[in-house]
Design a protein around this motif. Structure first.
Motif, PDB file in Angstrom:
ATOM      1  N   GLU A 131       8.575 -54.728 -23.264  1.00 40.14           N
ATOM      2  CA  GLU A 131       7.748 -53.522 -23.225  1.00 40.14           C
ATOM      3  C   GLU A 131       8.574 -52.241 -23.053  1.00 40.14           C
ATOM      4  O   GLU A 131       8.251 -51.214 -23.646  1.00 40.14           O
ATOM      5  CB  GLU A 131       6.718 -53.642 -22.100  1.00 40.14           C
ATOM      6  CG  GLU A 131       5.701 -52.533 -22.120  1.00 40.14           C
ATOM      7  CD  GLU A 131       4.569 -52.775 -21.153  1.00 40.14           C
ATOM      8  OE1 GLU A 131       3.420 -52.860 -21.626  1.00 40.14           O
ATOM      9  OE2 GLU A 131       4.836 -52.897 -19.944  1.00 40.14           O
ATOM     10  N   ASP A 132       9.651 -52.302 -22.266  1.00 34.91           N
ATOM     11  CA  ASP A 132      10.439 -51.094 -22.033  1.00 34.91           C
ATOM     12  C   ASP A 132      11.200 -50.610 -23.268  1.00 34.91           C
ATOM     13  O   ASP A 132      11.581 -49.454 -23.354  1.00 34.91           O
ATOM     14  CB  ASP A 132      11.434 -51.303 -20.891  1.00 34.91           C
ATOM     15  CG  ASP A 132      10.742 -51.339 -19.532  1.00 34.91           C
ATOM     16  OD1 ASP A 132       9.542 -51.013 -19.470  1.00 34.91           O
ATOM     17  OD2 ASP A 132      11.412 -51.699 -18.540  1.00 34.91           O
ATOM     18  N   THR A 133      11.418 -51.501 -24.231  1.00 32.49           N
ATOM     19  CA  THR A 133      12.152 -51.108 -25.439  1.00 32.49           C
ATOM     20  C   THR A 133      11.235 -50.724 -26.594  1.00 32.49           C
ATOM     21  O   THR A 133      11.714 -50.358 -27.664  1.00 32.49           O
ATOM     22  CB  THR A 133      13.086 -52.252 -25.898  1.00 32.49           C
ATOM     23  OG1 THR A 133      12.302 -53.410 -26.171  1.00 32.49           O
ATOM     24  CG2 THR A 133      14.126 -52.560 -24.835  1.00 32.49           C
ATOM     25  N   ASN A 134       9.939 -50.805 -26.369  1.00 30.65           N
ATOM     26  CA  ASN A 134       8.977 -50.473 -27.421  1.00 30.65           C
ATOM     27  C   ASN A 134       9.071 -48.990 -27.778  1.00 30.65           C
ATOM     28  O   ASN A 134       9.112 -48.138 -26.913  1.00 30.65           O
ATOM     29  CB  ASN A 134       7.562 -50.811 -26.948  1.00 30.65           C
ATOM     30  CG  ASN A 134       6.544 -50.621 -28.041  1.00 30.65           C
ATOM     31  OD1 ASN A 134       6.320 -49.521 -28.510  1.00 30.65           O
ATOM     32  ND2 ASN A 134       5.938 -51.716 -28.458  1.00 30.65           N
ATOM     33  N   ARG A 135       9.074 -48.688 -29.075  1.00 27.47           N
ATOM     34  CA  ARG A 135       9.232 -47.317 -29.541  1.00 27.47           C
ATOM     35  C   ARG A 135       7.980 -46.739 -30.197  1.00 27.47           C
ATOM     36  O   ARG A 135       8.043 -45.734 -30.899  1.00 27.47           O
ATOM     37  CB  ARG A 135      10.399 -47.238 -30.544  1.00 27.47           C
ATOM     38  CG  ARG A 135      11.737 -47.499 -29.916  1.00 27.47           C
ATOM     39  CD  ARG A 135      11.975 -46.378 -28.970  1.00 27.47           C
ATOM     40  NE  ARG A 135      13.280 -46.396 -28.374  1.00 27.47           N
ATOM     41  CZ  ARG A 135      13.490 -46.094 -27.121  1.00 27.47           C
ATOM     42  NH1 ARG A 135      12.491 -45.840 -26.317  1.00 27.47           N
ATOM     43  NH2 ARG A 135      14.702 -46.051 -26.637  1.00 27.47           N
ATOM     44  N   SER A 136       6.843 -47.337 -29.977  1.00 27.23           N
ATOM     45  CA  SER A 136       5.598 -46.847 -30.581  1.00 27.23           C
ATOM     46  C   SER A 136       5.288 -45.448 -30.066  1.00 27.23           C
ATOM     47  O   SER A 136       5.325 -45.198 -28.872  1.00 27.23           O
ATOM     48  CB  SER A 136       4.433 -47.779 -30.241  1.00 27.23           C
ATOM     49  OG  SER A 136       4.703 -49.062 -30.725  1.00 27.23           O
ATOM     50  N   ARG A 137       4.953 -44.529 -30.977  1.00 28.30           N
ATOM     51  CA  ARG A 137       4.679 -43.150 -30.582  1.00 28.30           C
ATOM     52  C   ARG A 137       3.377 -42.603 -31.174  1.00 28.30           C
ATOM     53  O   ARG A 137       2.989 -41.493 -30.907  1.00 28.30           O
ATOM     54  CB  ARG A 137       5.824 -42.225 -31.031  1.00 28.30           C
ATOM     55  CG  ARG A 137       7.169 -42.574 -30.462  1.00 28.30           C
ATOM     56  CD  ARG A 137       7.247 -42.133 -29.006  1.00 28.30           C
ATOM     57  NE  ARG A 137       8.568 -42.405 -28.464  1.00 28.30           N
ATOM     58  CZ  ARG A 137       8.851 -43.378 -27.622  1.00 28.30           C
ATOM     59  NH1 ARG A 137       7.925 -44.210 -27.224  1.00 28.30           N
ATOM     60  NH2 ARG A 137      10.064 -43.550 -27.177  1.00 28.30           N
ATOM     61  N   GLN A 138       2.712 -43.371 -31.992  1.00 25.18           N
ATOM     62  CA  GLN A 138       1.519 -42.928 -32.691  1.00 25.18           C
ATOM     63  C   GLN A 138       0.309 -42.887 -31.759  1.00 25.18           C
ATOM     64  O   GLN A 138      -0.050 -43.893 -31.166  1.00 25.18           O
ATOM     65  CB  GLN A 138       1.257 -43.913 -33.836  1.00 25.18           C
ATOM     66  CG  GLN A 138       0.568 -43.425 -35.059  1.00 25.18           C
ATOM     67  CD  GLN A 138       1.288 -42.306 -35.783  1.00 25.18           C
ATOM     68  OE1 GLN A 138       2.487 -42.144 -35.670  1.00 25.18           O
ATOM     69  NE2 GLN A 138       0.526 -41.534 -36.512  1.00 25.18           N
ATOM     70  N   ALA A 139      -0.320 -41.752 -31.561  1.00 28.04           N
ATOM     71  CA  ALA A 139      -1.573 -41.553 -30.805  1.00 28.04           C
ATOM     72  C   ALA A 139      -1.694 -42.470 -29.591  1.00 28.04           C
ATOM     73  O   ALA A 139      -0.972 -42.322 -28.635  1.00 28.04           O
ATOM     74  CB  ALA A 139      -2.775 -41.663 -31.727  1.00 28.04           C
ATOM     75  N   ASN A 140      -2.584 -43.453 -29.652  1.00 31.62           N
ATOM     76  CA  ASN A 140      -2.832 -44.360 -28.532  1.00 31.62           C
ATOM     77  C   ASN A 140      -2.124 -45.705 -28.683  1.00 31.62           C
ATOM     78  O   ASN A 140      -2.501 -46.675 -28.036  1.00 31.62           O
ATOM     79  CB  ASN A 140      -4.343 -44.622 -28.404  1.00 31.62           C
ATOM     80  CG  ASN A 140      -5.094 -43.373 -28.042  1.00 31.62           C
ATOM     81  OD1 ASN A 140      -4.582 -42.524 -27.320  1.00 31.62           O
ATOM     82  ND2 ASN A 140      -6.313 -43.249 -28.543  1.00 31.62           N
ATOM     83  N   ALA A 143      -0.875 -47.486 -25.391  1.00 34.37           N
ATOM     84  CA  ALA A 143      -1.973 -48.019 -24.574  1.00 34.37           C
ATOM     85  C   ALA A 143      -2.592 -49.248 -25.244  1.00 34.37           C
ATOM     86  O   ALA A 143      -2.882 -50.246 -24.568  1.00 34.37           O
ATOM     87  CB  ALA A 143      -3.033 -46.945 -24.354  1.00 34.37           C
ATOM     88  N   ASN A 144      -2.787 -49.203 -26.548  1.00 33.24           N
ATOM     89  CA  ASN A 144      -3.384 -50.329 -27.274  1.00 33.24           C
ATOM     90  C   ASN A 144      -2.477 -51.553 -27.240  1.00 33.24           C
ATOM     91  O   ASN A 144      -2.936 -52.669 -26.990  1.00 33.24           O
ATOM     92  CB  ASN A 144      -3.688 -49.943 -28.719  1.00 33.24           C
ATOM     93  CG  ASN A 144      -4.794 -48.913 -28.812  1.00 33.24           C
ATOM     94  OD1 ASN A 144      -5.598 -48.756 -27.910  1.00 33.24           O
ATOM     95  ND2 ASN A 144      -4.819 -48.180 -29.921  1.00 33.24           N
ATOM     96  N   LEU A 145      -1.183 -51.346 -27.485  1.00 34.09           N
ATOM     97  CA  LEU A 145      -0.247 -52.466 -27.445  1.00 34.09           C
ATOM     98  C   LEU A 145      -0.126 -53.027 -26.031  1.00 34.09           C
ATOM     99  O   LEU A 145      -0.015 -54.241 -25.840  1.00 34.09           O
ATOM    100  CB  LEU A 145       1.128 -52.041 -27.972  1.00 34.09           C
ATOM    101  CG  LEU A 145       1.197 -51.810 -29.482  1.00 34.09           C
ATOM    102  CD1 LEU A 145       2.524 -51.147 -29.863  1.00 34.09           C
ATOM    103  CD2 LEU A 145       1.033 -53.121 -30.224  1.00 34.09           C
ATOM    104  N   GLY A 146      -0.164 -52.155 -25.026  1.00 34.57           N
ATOM    105  CA  GLY A 146      -0.110 -52.607 -23.639  1.00 34.57           C
ATOM    106  C   GLY A 146      -1.286 -53.499 -23.293  1.00 34.57           C
ATOM    107  O   GLY A 146      -1.152 -54.525 -22.614  1.00 34.57           O
ATOM    108  N   MET A 147      -2.474 -53.117 -23.764  1.00 39.86           N
ATOM    109  CA  MET A 147      -3.666 -53.922 -23.523  1.00 39.86           C
ATOM    110  C   MET A 147      -3.527 -55.291 -24.209  1.00 39.86           C
ATOM    111  O   MET A 147      -3.868 -56.324 -23.621  1.00 39.86           O
ATOM    112  CB  MET A 147      -4.911 -53.200 -24.047  1.00 39.86           C
ATOM    113  CG  MET A 147      -6.197 -53.920 -23.727  1.00 39.86           C
ATOM    114  SD  MET A 147      -7.687 -53.003 -24.138  1.00 39.86           S
ATOM    115  CE  MET A 147      -7.365 -52.392 -25.760  1.00 39.86           C
ATOM    116  N   LEU A 148      -3.022 -55.311 -25.431  1.00 40.12           N
ATOM    117  CA  LEU A 148      -2.818 -56.580 -26.132  1.00 40.12           C
ATOM    118  C   LEU A 148      -1.792 -57.447 -25.419  1.00 40.12           C
ATOM    119  O   LEU A 148      -1.976 -58.667 -25.291  1.00 40.12           O
ATOM    120  CB  LEU A 148      -2.381 -56.327 -27.575  1.00 40.12           C
ATOM    121  CG  LEU A 148      -3.451 -55.770 -28.509  1.00 40.12           C
ATOM    122  CD1 LEU A 148      -2.837 -55.388 -29.855  1.00 40.12           C
ATOM    123  CD2 LEU A 148      -4.573 -56.777 -28.696  1.00 40.12           C
TER     124      LEU A 148
END
Length: 173
Positions: A131-140, A143-148
């Motif tokens: 999770e700490d290396t995730n580079r997602s920056r698009q809108a939500n 939060a969405n990936l964290g929930m998944l």
């Protein structure tokens, strides 16, 4: 309603509650109020940590008293630790509780238990899912990936027929 108790952290986004708790402790230390304390010491992960749990009964003049059903005590946890470089760090957190002030040991266990759960969750999310290396920056997207990820973690922890660590279960699945 079913007889359970609560110990809730007071955060900075609760201005009135935080101010009322801070004022109650100031008055308790200045006056002759009943103050229960408990101190713990822990050694591990290259640091020494001391926590001082201070618990007081909720004063009759407590401004936020009516907003919290069953409120009986206030707690202040002062944490001091030395990191691996020998630097000393301190911090203070406040809590409200439905437990009576005489139950300082139980309140201390609840506070410490909460951080144990938090630390285990964050560690598992980082180790098993990066999770700490995730580079997602698009809108939500974060939060969405964290929930998944949290849903997947829960499913993996409760999966029957898979053996090993969360990371091993993830790969087996």
């Amino acid at each position: 309603q079913q007889g359970g108790d609560y110990v809730i952290s007071v955060k900075g986004n609760q201005d009135k509650l935080e101010d009322a708790v801070h004022e109650a402790f100031t008055e308790a230390f200045d006056g002759d109020e009943e103050v229960k304390t408990r101190e713990t010491h822990e050694h591990g992960h290259g640091r020494t940590e001391t926590r001082l749990y201070t618990v007081i009964p909720v004063p009759q003049t407590f401004a936020e008293r009516e907003k919290w059903e069953g409120l009986k005590s206030l707690a202040m946890v002062t944490r001091e630790y030395q990191d691996t470089n020998g630097q000393t760090h301190t911090g203070v957190r406040y809590y409200i509780s439905s437990l009576p002030a005489r139950r300082a040991k139980t309140i201390a266990k609840a506070v410490r238990g909460h951080w144990s759960v938090e630390n285990q969750l964050h560690w598992a999310m980082d180790v098993a899912f990066g999770e700490d290396t995730n580079r997602s920056r698009q809108a939500n997207s974060q939060a969405n990936l964290g929930m998944l990820r949290r849903t997947a973690l829960s499913l993996l922890k409760n999966a029957e027929g898979l053996d090993g660590s969360v990371n091993c279960k993830r790969k087996q699945a």
